[in-house]
Structures are given as C-alpha cells and as structure tokens.
Design an enzyme around this catalytic site. Structure first.
Site, PDB file in Angstrom:
ATOM      1  N   TRP A  75     -37.043  55.428   5.473  1.00  0.00           N
ATOM      2  CA  TRP A  75     -36.080  56.533   5.608  1.00  0.00           C
ATOM      3  C   TRP A  75     -36.697  57.764   6.240  1.00  0.00           C
ATOM      4  O   TRP A  75     -36.063  58.428   7.064  1.00  0.00           O
ATOM      5  CB  TRP A  75     -35.422  56.845   4.268  1.00  0.00           C
ATOM      6  CG  TRP A  75     -34.473  55.748   3.866  1.00  0.00           C
ATOM      7  CD1 TRP A  75     -34.613  54.890   2.819  1.00  0.00           C
ATOM      8  CD2 TRP A  75     -33.260  55.363   4.537  1.00  0.00           C
ATOM      9  NE1 TRP A  75     -33.553  53.997   2.791  1.00  0.00           N
ATOM     10  CE2 TRP A  75     -32.713  54.277   3.830  1.00  0.00           C
ATOM     11  CE3 TRP A  75     -32.584  55.845   5.667  1.00  0.00           C
ATOM     12  CZ2 TRP A  75     -31.523  53.649   4.218  1.00  0.00           C
ATOM     13  CZ3 TRP A  75     -31.400  55.229   6.048  1.00  0.00           C
ATOM     14  CH2 TRP A  75     -30.881  54.147   5.321  1.00  0.00           C
ATOM     15  N   ASP A  84     -35.422  64.645   1.316  1.00  0.00           N
ATOM     16  CA  ASP A  84     -34.367  63.655   1.109  1.00  0.00           C
ATOM     17  C   ASP A  84     -34.572  63.086  -0.297  1.00  0.00           C
ATOM     18  O   ASP A  84     -35.607  62.468  -0.571  1.00  0.00           O
ATOM     19  CB  ASP A  84     -34.514  62.559   2.181  1.00  0.00           C
ATOM     20  CG  ASP A  84     -33.507  61.422   2.020  1.00  0.00           C
ATOM     21  OD1 ASP A  84     -32.761  61.391   1.029  1.00  0.00           O
ATOM     22  OD2 ASP A  84     -33.494  60.545   2.922  1.00  0.00           O
ATOM     23  N   LYS A 123     -26.270  56.323  -4.412  1.00  0.00           N
ATOM     24  CA  LYS A 123     -27.346  55.680  -5.160  1.00  0.00           C
ATOM     25  C   LYS A 123     -27.260  56.048  -6.645  1.00  0.00           C
ATOM     26  O   LYS A 123     -27.360  55.190  -7.499  1.00  0.00           O
ATOM     27  CB  LYS A 123     -28.724  56.095  -4.621  1.00  0.00           C
ATOM     28  CG  LYS A 123     -28.858  56.093  -3.095  1.00  0.00           C
ATOM     29  CD  LYS A 123     -28.879  54.698  -2.514  1.00  0.00           C
ATOM     30  CE  LYS A 123     -28.578  54.643  -1.040  1.00  0.00           C
ATOM     31  NZ  LYS A 123     -29.545  55.246  -0.141  1.00  0.00           N
TER      32      LYS A 123
HETATM   33  C1  PLP Z   1     -29.648  55.257   1.422  1.00  0.00           C
HETATM   34  C2  PLP Z   1     -30.582  56.301   1.929  1.00  0.00           C
HETATM   35  C3  PLP Z   1     -30.320  57.003   3.106  1.00  0.00           C
HETATM   36  C4  PLP Z   1     -29.107  56.728   3.973  1.00  0.00           C
HETATM   37  O1  PLP Z   1     -27.981  57.162   3.343  1.00  0.00           O
HETATM   38  P1  PLP Z   1     -26.554  57.039   4.063  1.00  0.00           P
HETATM   39  O2  PLP Z   1     -25.717  57.870   3.135  1.00  0.00           O
HETATM   40  O3  PLP Z   1     -26.202  55.608   4.097  1.00  0.00           O
HETATM   41  O4  PLP Z   1     -26.675  57.629   5.416  1.00  0.00           O
HETATM   42  C5  PLP Z   1     -31.218  57.970   3.500  1.00  0.00           C
HETATM   43  N1  PLP Z   1     -32.311  58.241   2.779  1.00  0.00           N
HETATM   44  C6  PLP Z   1     -32.595  57.576   1.649  1.00  0.00           C
HETATM   45  C7  PLP Z   1     -33.826  57.912   0.890  1.00  0.00           C
HETATM   46  C8  PLP Z   1     -31.742  56.582   1.183  1.00  0.00           C
HETATM   47  O5  PLP Z   1     -32.020  55.918   0.056  1.00  0.00           O
END
Ligand code: PLP
Length: 360
Positions: free
Chosen positions: A102, A172, A196
C-alpha cells in the site's frame, strides 16, 4: 442460519450487534418513517447522524480541536493522489517510507506530482519487516512525510514513528483504524478506508490538522480539495449517507465495550493466540519478524503450495472463509479486525492444529 467467520482483509466482518441494530432500524429510523438509505443528506434527522458520528470519533480517538474530520468517498486509493495535490505545495518534495504494497502504491501515485523520495524500504526483505529509518535520509524541506502504518497485505506495523521534525507526518491507517489508541497530535493527517475496521465500503475518513488546509494546487479537482470538504462539513456533495450511519453504530459499539484501550486488549489477546500457535507449529509459519507483527493482518505459509491450497479449501468448508493470502504474496492471511470475535480465532487455531496433525 449459520454465520461464517470471515477473515477477509476487507470488506470485513462487522459486529453482529451493529448488523442487528441496523436491521431493526431498516424500515423506520427513529420514527422518521424512512430508512437512513432514503433520507436527504440535508435533513435534520440525517444531520444528527453525521454529527454524532464525528463527535463519537473525536471522543474515541481523542482528536484535538485543531483537526478536521472529513467523511469522504473514493476510498483510501483516491487519497494517494489527493495528498500530493493538497500538500505538495511548497518545495514540491515528499518523503515516503515503502514498507509494503500500500505504501508502494501511494508512492507511485505521488511521483506523478513532484519530487518524491523513498527514504526507507524493506522491499529486499519482501516486506517481512518494517525498514530501518535513517534520519539522515529525511529531507527537512519536504512538504510532508508519508507512511502506511499497518501494511494490510504484508502484515507489518510501524510502531516507532519516525521523527520528522517540522515536516508533517501523514499516515494511512486503513487497516488499523480504531484497533488501538493513537496519538493524533503526532500527525499532520491520518486517513483510511472504512471497510476494514469501521464500516462497510464506500467511506473514507480523513483527520487533518487545520493549518495544513488551504494550499491545494490550482489544478486540484474540487472533489479532492480537503479545504472545500472541510468548509462544507463533508456535505459539499452527497456523502455516503448509509455507510456513515453504520460507522456511527460501530463507534457506539466501540464506546460501549470500553473504547480503544479495551479494543487494544481484545486485539492483543486474539493476535497472541494465533502468533503463539504459529511460533510453535512445525507446519505453519508467520512471515513477519515478531517485533513488527500486525495485530490485524496475519500472513502465514506452509512450505508447500499444495498444502496451502488444501488448507484454504478445507478451512472454507469449515466456515473459516477468505483466508487465502493476497495474490501478490500467496499462502494464507487471517485478517482479525475489531469485529472478529475471540472465538473465531480460537476456531481457526483449533482447525490449524487438527490440519497439521492430519497432514504430517
Ligand atoms: C485496503 C487498503 C487501501 C485501499 O483502500 P480502498 O478504500 O480500496 O482504496 C489502502 N491502504 C491500506 C493500508 C489498505 O488496507
């Protein structure tokens, strides 16, 4: 009806209490005669839902007053571009730590907009750890410094935050959102997709220090300009109304069970059960070094592709679903987010022990 234990990395399980409450309120939300799905986002009854969601998030995460909370769409992935557009506005430089898939995606997107440097990476170690960070590599004139706190695919977590001085730290936190307390004041911005740990898909939450707003590049699409969204209390256009409502129910659930300290204790207990098993197993092995292991995403392997496939198949039949590893890594991955009950991990560990006994 039997509900399965869903180990998916996202969208993932929601607390059963939340689903039941949503079901009970589906046709008539608090005497309004409508479902939250049908309401105007500018109605009084909806206004209370989004305000309550923000207030609860502020309370649970102890978000200081000089931070804005935004409820947006577009997923975490859209922020990979929005972040440089909004913040890469001084020197045009940004520093990135690449500790897994990511952060690598975020880094690649940012390179479209300016001078982006990877200041540390654990790519050579297949992201089985968090990289060593050498402060001499950090650029004091960077506009921001970027990390992915919990790498969902590779299963590592950054526990020691880099000391970036006056350079705003952006993280993030998609896959560790609300999984344990976090000191918001250490960050310029925290953000994540909600699917998540917080809500169904469709909602992205951004928590941004106020003084960083208002300097987006001229070319920034209005919808990606955080200042516009902040000035309109996330209601510049139609927000993901129903998802924000479920988010509110999840936050109420979290508060009722004792907040983030209590959540952390639950998550540590669940993760320990699985990691202890992996450390003692002769067949299964965790892929991340112990000190950097995520509490949320636990990748593991056997030494045979055939056994991996057999395990995934039999686990699915036993109601332990979505345990196959990410296509880029292989093996297995158990995502054990907030809503995964302890009994789910207990069942998994028991299943792994039985599988090991039957296949060795
Ligand atoms: C799932 C995830 C993403 C992507 O998220 P989307 O909402 O599908 O764009 C980005 N960063 C991390 C750490 C993730 O777990």
């Amino acid at each position: 009806m039997a509900r399965v234990y869903n180990f998916s990395a996202g969208p993932s399980m929601l607390p059963e209490e939340v689903l039941k409450k949503a079901a009970a309120e589906m046709l008539d939300y608090e005497g309004s005669g409508q479902s939250v799905m049908e309401m105007s986002h500018r109605s009084k009854v909806y206004d209370k839902i989004i305000k309550d969601a923000e207030a609860l998030l502020r309370e649970l995460m102890n978000i200081p007053d000089n931070y804005k909370v935004l409820f947006l769409q577009g997923g975490a992935s859209t922020q990979f571009a929005a972040i440089p557009l909004n913040f890469m506005n001084g020197s045009g430089k940004a520093d990135y730590v690449v500790s897994g898939q990511w952060s690598n995606k975020a880094y690649k997107e940012a390179t479209k907009y300016g001078d982006v440097k990877i200041v540390a990476t654990s790519k050579e170690q297949n992201f089985s750890c968090v990289p060593e960070m050498d402060k001499n590599e950090f650029r004091p004139d960077a506009d921001y410094f970027y990390i992915c706190m919990n790498e969902t695919v590779h299963g590592n977590i950054i526990r020691d935050l880099p000391d970036t001085g006056d350079v705003p730290l952006i993280a993030d936190i998609s896959s560790c959102f609300l999984s344990e307390p976090i000191d918001v004041s250490k960050f310029g911005m925290l953000y994540g997709g909600a699917q998540k740990n917080v809500a169904p898909a469709g909602l992205t939450i951004c928590i941004i220090r106020e003084d960083l707003l208002g300097n987006a590049r001229e070319m920034t699409p209005t919808m990606l300009d955080y200042k516009v969204m902040a000035d309109n209390d996330s209601l510049y256009n139609t927000p993901p109304c129903y998802t924000i409502y479920i988010c509110k129910l999840v936050l109420e659930w979290l508060k009722d069970l004792g907040g983030l300290e209590a959540m952390k204790a639950r998550n540590e207990k669940k993760a320990k059960l699985l990691y202890d098993f992996l450390d003692n197993s002769k067949m299964f092995k965790g892929t991340v070094v112990p000190k950097d292991r995520s509490l949320m995403n636990v990748p593991f392997v056997t030494d045979s592709e055939e056994l991996n496939a057999k395990f995934v198949k039999e686990a699915t039949e036993a109601g332990l679903v979505n345990i196959k590893g990410h296509r880029s890594v292989g093996g297995m991955r158990a995502s054990i987010y907030n809503a995964m009950p302890y009994e789910g991990v207990e069942k998994l560990v028991k299943f792994m022990a039985d599988f090991e006994a039957a296949n060795s």
